[in-house]
Motif scaffolding. Structure first.
Motif, PDB file in Angstrom:
ATOM      1  N   ARG A   4       0.836  -1.208   0.000  1.00 36.23           N
ATOM      2  CA  ARG A   4       0.000   0.000   0.000  1.00 36.23           C
ATOM      3  C   ARG A   4       0.867   1.253   0.000  1.00 36.23           C
ATOM      4  O   ARG A   4       0.560   2.224  -0.687  1.00 36.23           O
ATOM      5  N   ASP A   5       1.960   1.232   0.745  1.00 30.51           N
ATOM      6  CA  ASP A   5       2.858   2.383   0.800  1.00 30.51           C
ATOM      7  C   ASP A   5       3.516   2.618  -0.559  1.00 30.51           C
ATOM      8  O   ASP A   5       3.657   3.769  -1.006  1.00 30.51           O
ATOM      9  N   ILE A   6       3.929   1.529  -1.203  1.00 38.11           N
ATOM     10  CA  ILE A   6       4.547   1.657  -2.537  1.00 38.11           C
ATOM     11  C   ILE A   6       3.534   2.214  -3.534  1.00 38.11           C
ATOM     12  O   ILE A   6       3.867   3.067  -4.369  1.00 38.11           O
ATOM     13  N   ARG A   7       2.262   1.754  -3.435  1.00 37.37           N
ATOM     14  CA  ARG A   7       1.228   2.232  -4.348  1.00 37.37           C
ATOM     15  C   ARG A   7       0.980   3.729  -4.143  1.00 37.37           C
ATOM     16  O   ARG A   7       0.827   4.489  -5.097  1.00 37.37           O
ATOM     17  N   ARG A   8       0.941   4.168  -2.894  1.00 40.99           N
ATOM     18  CA  ARG A   8       0.714   5.584  -2.604  1.00 40.99           C
ATOM     19  C   ARG A   8       1.856   6.446  -3.139  1.00 40.99           C
ATOM     20  O   ARG A   8       1.632   7.515  -3.713  1.00 40.99           O
ATOM     21  N   ARG A   9       3.077   5.979  -2.979  1.00 42.21           N
ATOM     22  CA  ARG A   9       4.216   6.735  -3.492  1.00 42.21           C
ATOM     23  C   ARG A   9       4.198   6.792  -5.007  1.00 42.21           C
ATOM     24  O   ARG A   9       4.531   7.826  -5.607  1.00 42.21           O
ATOM     25  N   ALA A  10       3.782   5.695  -5.635  1.00 40.84           N
ATOM     26  CA  ALA A  10       3.712   5.674  -7.093  1.00 40.84           C
ATOM     27  C   ALA A  10       2.651   6.644  -7.609  1.00 40.84           C
ATOM     28  O   ALA A  10       2.879   7.388  -8.571  1.00 40.84           O
ATOM     29  N   VAL A  11       1.486   6.633  -6.944  1.00 38.81           N
ATOM     30  CA  VAL A  11       0.418   7.557  -7.340  1.00 38.81           C
ATOM     31  C   VAL A  11       0.858   9.001  -7.121  1.00 38.81           C
ATOM     32  O   VAL A  11       0.625   9.880  -7.956  1.00 38.81           O
ATOM     33  N   SER A  12       1.513   9.264  -5.989  1.00 43.54           N
ATOM     34  CA  SER A  12       1.994  10.622  -5.702  1.00 43.54           C
ATOM     35  C   SER A  12       3.016  11.073  -6.740  1.00 43.54           C
ATOM     36  O   SER A  12       2.972  12.210  -7.234  1.00 43.54           O
ATOM     37  N   LEU A  13       3.942  10.184  -7.107  1.00 46.57           N
ATOM     38  CA  LEU A  13       4.945  10.513  -8.118  1.00 46.57           C
ATOM     39  C   LEU A  13       4.289  10.770  -9.472  1.00 46.57           C
ATOM     40  O   LEU A  13       4.672  11.703 -10.193  1.00 46.57           O
ATOM     41  N   ALA A  14       3.304   9.942  -9.820  1.00 49.56           N
ATOM     42  CA  ALA A  14       2.623  10.107 -11.102  1.00 49.56           C
ATOM     43  C   ALA A  14       1.889  11.442 -11.162  1.00 49.56           C
ATOM     44  O   ALA A  14       1.961  12.161 -12.174  1.00 49.56           O
ATOM     45  N   MET A  15       1.179  11.805 -10.100  1.00 45.59           N
ATOM     46  CA  MET A  15       0.450  13.060 -10.079  1.00 45.59           C
ATOM     47  C   MET A  15       1.405  14.252 -10.100  1.00 45.59           C
ATOM     48  O   MET A  15       1.136  15.260 -10.761  1.00 45.59           O
ATOM     49  N   THR A  16       2.514  14.147  -9.367  1.00 41.73           N
ATOM     50  CA  THR A  16       3.503  15.226  -9.391  1.00 41.73           C
ATOM     51  C   THR A  16       4.082  15.402 -10.786  1.00 41.73           C
ATOM     52  O   THR A  16       4.268  16.531 -11.266  1.00 41.73           O
ATOM     53  N   THR A  17       4.340  14.292 -11.457  1.00 34.80           N
ATOM     54  CA  THR A  17       4.858  14.357 -12.820  1.00 34.80           C
ATOM     55  C   THR A  17       3.854  14.988 -13.768  1.00 34.80           C
ATOM     56  O   THR A  17       4.204  15.825 -14.613  1.00 34.80           O
ATOM     57  N   LEU A  18       2.574  14.601 -13.641  1.00 35.36           N
ATOM     58  CA  LEU A  18       1.536  15.173 -14.493  1.00 35.36           C
ATOM     59  C   LEU A  18       1.389  16.676 -14.266  1.00 35.36           C
ATOM     60  O   LEU A  18       1.228  17.446 -15.218  1.00 35.36           O
ATOM     61  N   CYS A  19       1.448  17.080 -12.984  1.00 37.27           N
ATOM     62  CA  CYS A  19       1.351  18.518 -12.678  1.00 37.27           C
ATOM     63  C   CYS A  19       2.530  19.288 -13.268  1.00 37.27           C
ATOM     64  O   CYS A  19       2.362  20.378 -13.834  1.00 37.27           O
ATOM     65  N   THR A  20       3.724  18.712 -13.161  1.00 39.84           N
ATOM     66  CA  THR A  20       4.907  19.365 -13.716  1.00 39.84           C
ATOM     67  C   THR A  20       4.811  19.483 -15.227  1.00 39.84           C
ATOM     68  O   THR A  20       5.128  20.532 -15.815  1.00 39.84           O
ATOM     69  N   LEU A  21       4.370  18.409 -15.897  1.00 38.42           N
ATOM     70  CA  LEU A  21       4.205  18.454 -17.346  1.00 38.42           C
ATOM     71  C   LEU A  21       3.144  19.463 -17.759  1.00 38.42           C
ATOM     72  O   LEU A  21       3.297  20.158 -18.776  1.00 38.42           O
ATOM     73  N   SER A  22       2.078  19.566 -16.963  1.00 37.60           N
ATOM     74  CA  SER A  22       1.027  20.540 -17.270  1.00 37.60           C
ATOM     75  C   SER A  22       1.569  21.964 -17.197  1.00 37.60           C
ATOM     76  O   SER A  22       1.254  22.804 -18.047  1.00 37.60           O
ATOM     77  N   VAL A  23       2.391  22.219 -16.179  1.00 44.58           N
ATOM     78  CA  VAL A  23       3.000  23.548 -16.060  1.00 44.58           C
ATOM     79  C   VAL A  23       3.902  23.834 -17.261  1.00 44.58           C
ATOM     80  O   VAL A  23       3.887  24.936 -17.826  1.00 44.58           O
ATOM     81  N   LEU A  24       4.668  22.848 -17.661  1.00 42.48           N
ATOM     82  CA  LEU A  24       5.558  23.025 -18.809  1.00 42.48           C
ATOM     83  C   LEU A  24       4.755  23.279 -20.082  1.00 42.48           C
ATOM     84  O   LEU A  24       5.110  24.155 -20.886  1.00 42.48           O
ATOM     85  N   PHE A  25       3.671  22.515 -20.275  1.00 38.94           N
ATOM     86  CA  PHE A  25       2.838  22.709 -21.459  1.00 38.94           C
ATOM     87  C   PHE A  25       2.208  24.096 -21.457  1.00 38.94           C
ATOM     88  O   PHE A  25       1.971  24.679 -22.526  1.00 38.94           O
ATOM     89  N   ALA A  26       1.911  24.629 -20.278  1.00 38.01           N
ATOM     90  CA  ALA A  26       1.330  25.971 -20.195  1.00 38.01           C
ATOM     91  C   ALA A  26       2.373  27.046 -20.459  1.00 38.01           C
ATOM     92  O   ALA A  26       2.066  28.099 -21.032  1.00 38.01           O
ATOM     93  N   LEU A  27       3.613  26.791 -20.039  1.00 38.14           N
ATOM     94  CA  LEU A  27       4.662  27.797 -20.185  1.00 38.14           C
ATOM     95  C   LEU A  27       5.285  27.806 -21.572  1.00 38.14           C
ATOM     96  O   LEU A  27       5.747  28.853 -22.035  1.00 38.14           O
ATOM     97  N   VAL A  28       5.313  26.661 -22.230  1.00 39.98           N
ATOM     98  CA  VAL A  28       5.973  26.577 -23.537  1.00 39.98           C
ATOM     99  C   VAL A  28       5.336  27.517 -24.560  1.00 39.98           C
ATOM    100  O   VAL A  28       6.060  28.271 -25.240  1.00 39.98           O
ATOM    101  N   PRO A  29       3.996  27.541 -24.736  1.00 36.62           N
ATOM    102  CA  PRO A  29       3.435  28.493 -25.718  1.00 36.62           C
ATOM    103  C   PRO A  29       3.747  29.944 -25.381  1.00 36.62           C
ATOM    104  O   PRO A  29       4.046  30.742 -26.275  1.00 36.62           O
ATOM    105  N   VAL A  30       3.683  30.282 -24.073  1.00 35.13           N
ATOM    106  CA  VAL A  30       3.995  31.659 -23.670  1.00 35.13           C
ATOM    107  C   VAL A  30       5.436  31.996 -24.007  1.00 35.13           C
ATOM    108  O   VAL A  30       5.742  33.069 -24.555  1.00 35.13           O
TER     109      VAL A  30
END
Length: 284
Positions: A4-30
């Protein structure tokens, strides 16, 4: 438990990665827009661009000095018209206790905020231009002010709601009237955020072209008469960008860069002013 701990860390890492990519996608056009505008427009900037008026079609040279001045005048007129109305409307919405009229005012602000700018231009044309029979800077300032009102109203409303109720109660307990408590305690407490909201609204209207086509139109000369047509940077950029001459295209990129620089400068000054006001408030 370990799984369960490994699953939570994996989900947290995945969401952090998605948020970071979203920020990059928002900044690249600007970033790409800024890079392209600076690359195309920086080489076309010179002293004549800021101090000269446009030359006749086909002639090389000239500048957009009159359009830059006209933009400052039109935006200033719009802010002069919209800021008091927007702030006072927000004060009424917040301090009235949420009556029917306040709800109607909030709904009207939200609706007006979604109205296309060209429709607001037509509204200003019918209300201001047609009765007097000619285009004018006052009509352009009115159109920009109408666009600015809902932005100032909604921003100020949200900031006033964030002011602690204890400040209002303290002022009333000391004998202040309700109006004095609002204008001497509540508004100053929200002033840094209100200032930022006003600057954002100014940046929003500074790049509008459609309302000015129906109101202030254009002027190829230096003009300070508010009752006459007046040049604007956005209209001039549009005219030059769609024109047939290479020198016009070059100056259009310079005008676009100037607009971006104006918005960036306003935002930077607002941020500096906001920090100073916050420090003054803390010092008190």
């Amino acid at each position: 438990m370990m799984a369960r701990d490994i699953r939570r860390r994996a989900v947290s890492l995945a969401m952090t990665t998605l948020c970071t990519l979203s920020v990059l996608f928002a900044l690249v056009p600007v970033g790409m827009i800024l890079f392209f505008v600076v690359k195309q427009g920086f080489g076309a900037l010179d002293w004549n661009f800021f101090t000269r008026i446009p030359k006749p079609p086909g002639e090389v040279g000239g500048g957009m000095g009159n359009a830059i001045l006209g933009t400052f005048i039109l935006v200033g007129l719009g802010a002069l018209f919209a800021v008091p109305i927007g702030v006072l409307t927000a004060v009424y919405i917040v301090e009235s206790g949420g009556g029917k009229f306040a709800s109607a005012a909030r709904f009207a602000a939200d609706t007006l905020n979604g109205v296309p700018s060209i429709v607001i231009g037509l509204f200003a044309y019918a209300l201001v231009v047609l009765p007097v029979g000619h285009y004018s800077a006052l009509a352009g300032g009115f159109a920009l002010g109408v666009m600015m009102i809902p932005l100032v109203t909604r921003t100020t409303e949200e900031l006033l709601r964030m002011v602690p109720m204890s400040l209002r109660e303290g002022a009333l307990a000391l004998g202040a009237t309700r109006s004095r408590a609002v204008f001497s305690v509540v508004l100053p407490a929200a002033l840094p955020g209100i200032l930022t909201g006003v600057v954002l609204a100014i940046a929003r209207i500074a790049g509008e072209t459609a309302p000015l086509v129906f109101t202030s139109l254009n002027n190829t000369f230096w003009s300070h008469d508010l009752t006459k047509p007046m040049a604007s940077l956005t209209f001039q950029v549009y005219t030059y960008a769609t024109g047939p001459y290479d020198d016009w295209h070059r100056q259009a990129w310079a005008g676009a860069l100037t607009l971006v620089a104006m918005v960036f400068t306003c935002s930077l000054l607002a941020r500096v002013a906001t920090r100073r006001l916050e420090r003054m408030s803390v010092g008190k």
